[in-house]
Design a protein around this motif. Structure first.
Motif, mmCIF file in Angstrom:
data_model
loop_
_atom_site.group_PDB
_atom_site.id
_atom_site.type_symbol
_atom_site.label_atom_id
_atom_site.label_comp_id
_atom_site.label_asym_id
_atom_site.label_seq_id
_atom_site.Cartn_x
_atom_site.Cartn_y
_atom_site.Cartn_z
ATOM 1 N N ARG A 98 3.331 10.690 -5.768
ATOM 2 C CA ARG A 98 3.553 9.294 -6.144
ATOM 3 C C ARG A 98 4.987 8.839 -5.881
ATOM 4 O O ARG A 98 5.314 7.671 -6.069
ATOM 5 C CB ARG A 98 3.209 9.102 -7.627
ATOM 6 N N PHE A 99 5.836 9.777 -5.444
ATOM 7 C CA PHE A 99 7.237 9.445 -5.183
ATOM 8 C C PHE A 99 7.513 9.425 -3.684
ATOM 9 O O PHE A 99 6.821 10.090 -2.907
ATOM 10 C CB PHE A 99 8.153 10.459 -5.871
ATOM 11 N N PRO A 100 8.513 8.649 -3.245
ATOM 12 C CA PRO A 100 8.863 8.634 -1.814
ATOM 13 C C PRO A 100 9.192 10.043 -1.329
ATOM 14 O O PRO A 100 9.961 10.773 -1.969
ATOM 15 C CB PRO A 100 10.099 7.724 -1.767
ATOM 16 N N GLY A 101 8.592 10.430 -0.204
ATOM 17 C CA GLY A 101 8.822 11.776 0.316
ATOM 18 C C GLY A 101 8.297 12.854 -0.588
ATOM 19 O O GLY A 101 8.777 13.990 -0.565
ATOM 20 N N GLY A 102 7.270 12.509 -1.379
ATOM 21 C CA GLY A 102 6.759 13.455 -2.366
ATOM 22 C C GLY A 102 6.137 14.701 -1.772
ATOM 23 O O GLY A 102 6.046 15.729 -2.423
ATOM 24 N N GLY A 146 11.624 13.243 7.424
ATOM 25 C CA GLY A 146 12.416 12.082 7.025
ATOM 26 C C GLY A 146 13.842 12.235 7.492
ATOM 27 O O GLY A 146 14.191 13.211 8.174
ATOM 28 N N GLU A 154 14.952 8.690 -9.402
ATOM 29 C CA GLU A 154 14.172 8.105 -8.313
ATOM 30 C C GLU A 154 12.895 7.512 -8.874
ATOM 31 O O GLU A 154 12.172 8.179 -9.625
ATOM 32 C CB GLU A 154 13.852 9.184 -7.288
ATOM 33 N N SER A 158 9.012 6.017 -8.782
ATOM 34 C CA SER A 158 7.773 6.270 -8.049
ATOM 35 C C SER A 158 7.392 5.048 -7.223
ATOM 36 O O SER A 158 7.925 3.948 -7.426
ATOM 37 C CB SER A 158 6.648 6.615 -9.026
ATOM 38 N N LEU A 159 6.480 5.213 -6.297
ATOM 39 C CA LEU A 159 6.081 4.124 -5.406
ATOM 40 C C LEU A 159 5.469 2.961 -6.168
ATOM 41 O O LEU A 159 5.583 1.802 -5.738
ATOM 42 C CB LEU A 159 5.082 4.656 -4.369
ATOM 43 N N ASP A 160 4.822 3.255 -7.296
ATOM 44 C CA ASP A 160 4.248 2.176 -8.100
ATOM 45 C C ASP A 160 5.209 1.667 -9.164
ATOM 46 O O ASP A 160 4.867 0.763 -9.942
ATOM 47 C CB ASP A 160 2.939 2.631 -8.747
#
Length: 686
Positions: A65-69, A105, A444, A446-448
């Motif tokens: 759920r996190f960028p680059g997870g 990335g 950081e 999460s994407l949501d």
């Protein structure tokens, strides 16, 4: 009984034997392609390997759920003891640009250490089935034409995956070859026949192909988790139990060929008489393994059904394919010692008859002396250390461990495996106040936007008790957050292993005891057998620890060893005692107690000893593996099986049975009466 008679008639019928053979040929043709794909289903890393329901598992589940997870860090350490030079910086920068095509990335510029002697490059990679391949590209690039005096090592999760992948490359085929060679040697010595040894080996090979195919299909379509090393355990288990069951059936078949002119009838009788102990043995091992379904540790939980599938595959082959093959091939398969109808068995006086007479002379002294030997060996386990650190995860020191050391020497805290804290709101201030925390990263989102993840660098190595104490303090400081990865994962795994030992071991003992009570129709005999097997486990554990500490140089036992060793030792060790005591019961029902015990020992001594050597060999092969846990399991089980075969089963159990007399069968009918129909004595063969 009726079912076993029907199965025996089906496998040995004059027409149905060919049908059985054709069915198995079709099964093998279908299974082989799937079995060959088993290695493709092995996972390098998965939340399934973590404890179910633990905080570290939830953190891993929330990671996507996190960028680059889905990224796994590939940390490259550049270290020069005299200090990093401009040329070293240029080299690290050149590597950063070259590795952009491999990374998942952006790659940040190399970070310099405060002492000026190290650089660290963090290359993010996708954490999937190709992780070790991507890591290999990084290693090849950074170590190509390395400047003199500059140490370059790949570490982090990617480096660990590469080291494990290198260690296991082509190992499964080598292990299988060694296993086949050892089993072949034992069978040749046992039968002294140029052809008979092939049948148990063929049976084991068929069982393995079918079991591997079923496991692969379950992994692909039912999300069954297969970790590295599980296929090696499956190989050892399938070859061991299939060959053991085959040896027992062959021994009974040889006996019946002397009593029956028709080999079909001889096999029907042999199969019916061998069915009870063989099926009970398979049930014991299967149900013992399935007790692992109560485990929380992912490896333990997944091994239960995988191992049970292997045992059931071996049982199916020995109860159907092997009898059909033996009847089809005829008596000549035993050449040069072909059993003929009416032949007199070899005269008494073999090694197991002599052992039996000596045990019978002073049974109480014998079992007391044998127990003293087990106790002396078990004393070696006093002061045993458990919990291997990452440095000793493999039997040799991997490159990722060297890189981890270098980073720990030149950077504050542990850079390779940070603790991750996932919460609904930032907890940075609370984390910084926890003793043992070296650095708290930037939160950081999460994407949501609903969760926050914070990386925490600890001052102590993740494998240390100090790091685990710090994790406990972090969890107390942020009770509403989930704390995982790094030292938190190590703590959760240790707690899960302790839980599994507390839950699974009593379950295994209970299941095995119930099966023995049903088979032997007694209470005293099962209790004594269980006690001897448990005693042999602790004796093997003590002897193994001395070997590991002073011969192998291992500083501790893996946390999984106590449970895995106990499971295999009890489930498999009971097998031989079950074969012996069930045959003794059969003989006691036809004669007096003392005669029945000695005849049972004499009739089963040779075959059970051969079976023990086969099983010890198959598990001993695990000793050549690069994974320390597998080496320890292999050595422990091999030693335990040898102790159980040649001391417990051949000396202590007969001595206990003789000393207890008919009380051995209490409260069953054999403890209360003298048999009405006594079969004339028949010489035992050894």
């Amino acid at each position: 009984m009726l079912l076993s008679r029907k199965l025996a008639a089906l496998a040995t019928g004059r027409g149905t034997k060919w049908a059985i053979l054709l069915v198995w040929i079709a099964i093998v043709i279908v299974a082989v392609p799937f079995a060959g794909k088993l290695q493709d289903a092995v996972e390098d890393g998965s939340t399934a390997d973590l404890p179910r329901g633990a905080q570290s598992t939830r953190v891993e589940e929330l990671t996507p759920r996190f960028p680059g997870g889905d990224a796994a860090p590939g940390l490259v350490a550049y270290v020069r003891d005299s200090g990093i030079t401009p040329a070293d910086r240029a080299r690290a920068e050149a590597d950063r640009r070259a590795l952009a095509s491999v990374a998942s990335g952006p790659i940040a510029p190399p970070a310099a250490s405060r002492d000026g002697r190290a650089l660290m490059l963090n290359v993010p990679l996708v954490d999937d089935g190709d992780l070790s391949e991507h890591a290999e590209k990084i290693r090849d690039r950074v170590q190509e034409n390395a400047p003199p005096g500059l140490q370059i090592r790949l570490t982090g999760r990617a480096g660990e995956a590469l080291d494990v992948g290198d260690a296991f490359e082509k190992l499964d085929k080598l292990l299988l070859i060694i296993t086949i060679a050892l089993v072949t040697g034992v069978l040749l010595v046992t039968y002294r026949s140029p052809v008979l040894w092939l049948l148990p080996l063929v049976g084991a090979a068929v069982s393995l192909q079918v079991s591997n195919a079923v496991v692969y299909l379950l992994a692909e379509h039912a999300d069954l988790y297969i970790a590295k090393g599980m296929s090696a355990i499956l190989n050892a288990l399938v070859f061991g139990v299939t060959t053991d069951y085959a040896l027992l059936l062959l021994a009974r078949y040889r006996e019946e060929l002397r009593r029956h002119a028709d080999r079909h009838e001889a096999m029907r009788v042999a199969l019916r008489r061998a069915a009870a102990p063989v099926v009970a043995s398979a049930a014991t091992v299967c149900l013992g393994l399935l007790c692992l379904l109560a485990a929380t540790m992912g490896f333990n939980y997944a091994l239960g059904p995988i191992g049970a599938i292997g045992v059931l595959g071996g049982l199916a082959v020995v109860m159907s394919l092997l009898p059909a093959l033996l009847v089809i091939l005829g008596r000549w398969i035993f050449w040069p010692r072909i059993p003929r109808f009416g032949d007199t068995p070899p005269a008494r006086g073999g090694v197991w008859d002599r052992i039996g007479r000596r045990v019978a002379a002073r049974p109480r002294l014998v079992w007391l002396a044998g127990t003293a030997v087990l106790a002396a060996l078990a004393a070696g386990a006093l002061g045993v250390d458990t919990g291997l650190d990452r440095e000793h995860f493999l039997t040799s020191t991997p490159g990722s461990t060297v890189g981890e050391r270098l980073l720990h020497e030149h950077y504050s805290g542990d850079q390779t495996r940070p603790v991750r804290v996932v919460s609904e709101k930032p907890v940075t201030a609370a984390l910084r106040a926890v003793p043992g925390v070296a650095r708290v990263g930037r939160p950081e989102r999460s994407l949501d936007g609903r969760l926050t993840r914070t990386d925490v660098i600890l001052t102590a190595p993740p494998d240390s008790e100090a790091a685990k104490d710090t994790v406990r303090n972090i969890r107390a400081a942020v009770p509403d957050a989930d704390v995982g990865a790094g030292a938190a994962s190590e703590l959760d795994k240790a707690d899960a292993q302790a839980h599994d030992r507390r839950v699974v071991i009593p379950l295994v003992l209970g299941v095995v005891l119930l099966i023995l009570m049903v088979l032997l129709r007694a209470l005293v005999a099962p209790l004594l057998v269980i006690a001897t097997v448990v005693a042999s486990y602790f004796a093997a554990l003590g002897a193994s620890w001395l070997l590991f500490r002073y011969a192998f140089g291992f500083p501790a036992l893996d946390t999984q060893l106590a449970l895995m060793g106990f499971l295999f030792m009890v489930a498999l060790g009971v097998d031989y005692n079950l074969f012996l005591v069930s045959r003794i019961r059969e003989e006691v029902a036809l004669s007096d107690h003392r005669t029945g015990v000695l005849r049972g020992l004499g009739l089963t001594g040779g075959v059970i000893s051969s079976a023990g050597l086969v099983l010890a060999s198959t598990f001993g092969v695990l000793g050549v593996m690069p994974l320390t846990m597998m080496v320890q399991i292999g050595v422990l089980v091999a030693l335990g099986v040898l102790l159980d075969t040649f001391l417990v089963r051949s000396i202590i159990v007969p001595a206990l049975a003789l000393d207890a007399g008919r009380l051995f069968w209490w409260p069953g009918v054999l403890s209360q009466r003298t048999p009405r129909h006594v079969r004339p004595p028949e010489p035992a063969h050894n």
